[in-house]
Design an enzyme around this catalytic site. Sequence first.
Site, PDB file in Angstrom:
ATOM      1  N   ARG A 132       0.846  -1.194   0.000  1.00  0.00           N
ATOM      2  CA  ARG A 132       0.000   0.000   0.000  1.00  0.00           C
ATOM      3  C   ARG A 132       0.883   1.246   0.000  1.00  0.00           C
ATOM      4  NH1 ARG A 132      -4.396  -1.819   4.661  1.00  0.00           N
ATOM      5  NH2 ARG A 132      -5.271  -3.614   3.530  1.00  0.00           N
ATOM      6  N   ASP A 170       2.096   5.050  -0.295  1.00  0.00           N
ATOM      7  CA  ASP A 170       1.481   6.300   0.135  1.00  0.00           C
ATOM      8  C   ASP A 170       1.298   7.259  -1.032  1.00  0.00           C
ATOM      9  OD1 ASP A 170       1.334   5.551   2.794  1.00  0.00           O
ATOM     10  OD2 ASP A 170       3.287   6.412   3.299  1.00  0.00           O
ATOM     11  N   ARG A 187      11.342   5.710   4.019  1.00  0.00           N
ATOM     12  CA  ARG A 187      11.486   7.169   3.999  1.00  0.00           C
ATOM     13  C   ARG A 187      12.143   7.677   5.283  1.00  0.00           C
ATOM     14  NH1 ARG A 187       5.670   9.220   3.007  1.00  0.00           N
ATOM     15  NH2 ARG A 187       6.687  11.220   3.450  1.00  0.00           N
TER      16      ARG A 187
END
Length: 249
Positions: free
Chosen positions: A50, A52, A200
């Site tokens: 999934r 972002d 990230r």
Amino acid sequence: MPRYKLTIEYDGAPYVGWQRQKNGLSVQETVEIALKAFCGEDVTLFGAGRTDAGVHATGQVAHVDIPKLWPIDTVRDALNAYLREEGGVAILAAEIVPETFDARFSARKRHYLYRILNRRPPPTVLKGHVWWVWKSLDVEAMNAAAQRLLGTHDFHTFRSVNCQAKSPIRTLDRLDVVTGPGGEVHIHASAQSFLHNQIRSLAGSLKLVGDHRWSDGDLVAALEARDRKRCGPVAPPDGLYLTQVDYAS
């Protein structure tokens, strides 16, 4: 009912993320709209990851059950004909798989690339697709520090406060920082699964090592603190790409 495995490429900039949401158009919904136009029925697409909002993919994998058996090239080409109007999503390949195949739960390993454009001039054609860092980065120092995070650890420091994973324990199989083409710095990360915002978060902390604000010891100390406040700034979604998902042969 035949089950199809789809390999999907997309530019994540225009979308609210992979997963269907109420606040805007997602990649999942975009492909589902094309699927309905193709097969005439509402079907649900299940993805391997999934991603972002703003995150891209060159090798996302999804599965879907379609009521009728079609040649795989027909499925790929017909969906791309519908998706062409949207412009941000393409089906790279389609194949028929057993009903036991699940894009998410059958995955053995996921591979990501994070791209940093490391130069004084800002990006133009790459805007929205890289993280622009104008100050010169020490790639060797970043890579040396990254190797200290390999293996199984509690990565609580490097996950989102909204992460829904039951456990912060993950096994990081690869975390390499290398010099890429055109003044880019590439971070390659591989694991069976990642926490929300883990890559990230790691990229943002490795950037601190690259501009000599952190040592590799500082990075390890942040990991061992198991404290989200010890994480460096989270890198923007622009530079992140899901590049490949591995399955048992």
